[in-house]
Scaffold this motif. Sequence first.
Motif, short mmCIF file in Angstrom:
data_model
loop_
_atom_site.label_atom_id
_atom_site.label_comp_id
_atom_site.label_asym_id
_atom_site.label_seq_id
_atom_site.Cartn_x
_atom_site.Cartn_y
_atom_site.Cartn_z
N GLY A 244 -14.85 2.96 -3.17
CA GLY A 244 -14.06 3.11 -1.96
C GLY A 244 -12.69 2.46 -2.05
O GLY A 244 -12.50 1.46 -2.73
N TYR A 245 -11.74 3.04 -1.38
CA TYR A 245 -10.40 2.47 -1.25
C TYR A 245 -9.88 2.80 0.14
O TYR A 245 -10.50 3.57 0.88
N ALA A 246 -8.76 2.23 0.52
CA ALA A 246 -8.23 2.46 1.86
C ALA A 246 -6.72 2.58 1.82
O ALA A 246 -6.05 1.90 1.04
N VAL A 247 -6.19 3.46 2.65
CA VAL A 247 -4.75 3.57 2.88
C VAL A 247 -4.54 3.39 4.37
O VAL A 247 -5.02 4.20 5.17
N GLN A 248 -3.83 2.32 4.75
CA GLN A 248 -3.73 1.96 6.16
C GLN A 248 -2.27 1.77 6.58
O GLN A 248 -1.53 1.03 5.92
N PRO A 249 -1.84 2.44 7.67
CA PRO A 249 -0.49 2.18 8.19
C PRO A 249 -0.37 0.73 8.65
O PRO A 249 -1.27 0.20 9.30
N ARG B 281 5.67 2.55 6.59
CA ARG B 281 4.99 1.94 5.44
C ARG B 281 3.47 1.92 5.66
O ARG B 281 2.99 1.75 6.78
N SER B 282 2.74 2.11 4.57
CA SER B 282 1.29 1.97 4.57
C SER B 282 0.89 1.09 3.41
O SER B 282 1.65 0.91 2.45
N VAL B 283 -0.32 0.53 3.47
CA VAL B 283 -0.83 -0.31 2.39
C VAL B 283 -2.06 0.36 1.78
O VAL B 283 -2.96 0.80 2.51
N VAL B 284 -2.08 0.44 0.45
CA VAL B 284 -3.24 0.93 -0.30
C VAL B 284 -4.02 -0.28 -0.79
O VAL B 284 -3.45 -1.20 -1.38
N GLN B 285 -5.33 -0.29 -0.54
CA GLN B 285 -6.18 -1.37 -1.02
C GLN B 285 -7.22 -0.81 -1.99
O GLN B 285 -7.89 0.18 -1.68
N ASN B 286 -7.33 -1.45 -3.16
CA ASN B 286 -8.29 -1.06 -4.19
C ASN B 286 -9.08 -2.28 -4.64
O ASN B 286 -8.68 -3.42 -4.39
N VAL B 287 -10.18 -2.03 -5.33
CA VAL B 287 -11.03 -3.10 -5.88
C VAL B 287 -10.73 -3.26 -7.37
O VAL B 287 -10.69 -2.27 -8.11
N VAL B 288 -10.51 -4.49 -7.82
CA VAL B 288 -10.26 -4.78 -9.23
C VAL B 288 -11.15 -5.95 -9.66
O VAL B 288 -11.70 -6.67 -8.83
N SER C 177 -16.55 -15.89 -16.94
CA SER C 177 -16.41 -15.79 -15.48
C SER C 177 -15.38 -14.73 -15.11
O SER C 177 -14.40 -14.50 -15.81
N ALA C 178 -15.64 -14.08 -13.97
CA ALA C 178 -14.74 -13.06 -13.45
C ALA C 178 -14.91 -12.98 -11.95
O ALA C 178 -15.91 -13.45 -11.39
N ILE C 179 -13.92 -12.40 -11.29
CA ILE C 179 -13.95 -12.25 -9.84
C ILE C 179 -13.62 -10.80 -9.50
O ILE C 179 -12.63 -10.25 -9.96
N VAL C 180 -14.48 -10.18 -8.68
CA VAL C 180 -14.19 -8.85 -8.14
C VAL C 180 -13.49 -9.06 -6.80
O VAL C 180 -14.00 -9.76 -5.92
N GLN C 181 -12.33 -8.49 -6.66
CA GLN C 181 -11.47 -8.75 -5.50
C GLN C 181 -10.69 -7.50 -5.13
O GLN C 181 -10.77 -6.47 -5.80
N ARG C 182 -9.92 -7.58 -4.06
CA ARG C 182 -9.06 -6.46 -3.68
C ARG C 182 -7.61 -6.78 -3.97
O ARG C 182 -7.18 -7.93 -3.94
N VAL C 183 -6.86 -5.74 -4.28
CA VAL C 183 -5.41 -5.85 -4.42
C VAL C 183 -4.80 -4.75 -3.58
O VAL C 183 -5.45 -3.76 -3.23
N GLY C 184 -3.54 -4.92 -3.23
CA GLY C 184 -2.90 -3.92 -2.40
C GLY C 184 -1.44 -3.75 -2.75
O GLY C 184 -0.82 -4.60 -3.38
#
Length: 220
Positions: free
Chosen positions: A162-167, A172-179, A187-194
Amino acid sequence: MSYGAVIRNGSNEIIIDSDHDSFAKNSSTTMSSTRVDNSFFDPEALYRFTPPTQSTSFPALIFLPLANGDKVGIDGPFGAFLRNDTNGSAIICNPASNISLPSTGFGMRIFKSDGSVSYSSEIELGRVFDKSSASLDTIINSGNVSITINSNTTHVAVQVGGYAVQPVQQQRSVVQNVVVERTGGTSAIVQRVGYSIGFFPSNVGVATTVPTNFLFGRFV
C-alpha cells in the motif's frame, strides 16, 4: 519426490531439489535515477529508479544493494524503486529453467522431470535469508517496525504494497511509501518516506493496509 536429488543445508532446510526451480542470478544492470522533491516531508534526499524491462513470460526478482544506512523501497504510484542514494545497481534473478546455459564446460546440473534445469553449478543461486513485511497503515498508527536480518545480507528485493497520495496544501500533494533502512549488521527498520508532487484533487493509492514485502539475500 519420487526420484531426483535433494540438497539440504546445515539447518536441514532444502535448498535445491529436482521438483522445483531454483532462483538464480541471470544478469546485473545499472538503473538511472531522478531526485524527487521530498523537502516538505523529510530533508533527506530520495531518488527514483526506473526498473529494468523484464519478460512477462516468466517471473523475476530484482535485488538492490542494502548496505548500512541504505533505504530501499518502491515508489507505488510510479512502479519505480526508491533509494536515499544514487546507487542504481541491480541484480536480476529468474528461475534456473529460464536461464541460458553454456553449451560447453563442466560442473553439475540437476533436471526436473520435464527435462528443464532445476540447478546448474554454472550459475549463481539467489540466496534468501529472511522475509519481513509491514503496511503503511501499521507504521502510521504504531510507528516504525524494527526487524532483525542475517548479517550476511547484501541485497533486498521489494514487493510493492500500500501507498498513499494525499493533498496537503494548494497545488501540492504528498506521496507516502514504505521502505526498509539497514541500521546495522543485523538490524533494520521498516518505515515510511514521503515526497511532494503536483496537486492531486483527492486521496489516491493502493489500500494502505496491504503490506510491502522485503526479501533479504546475499550475492557475491
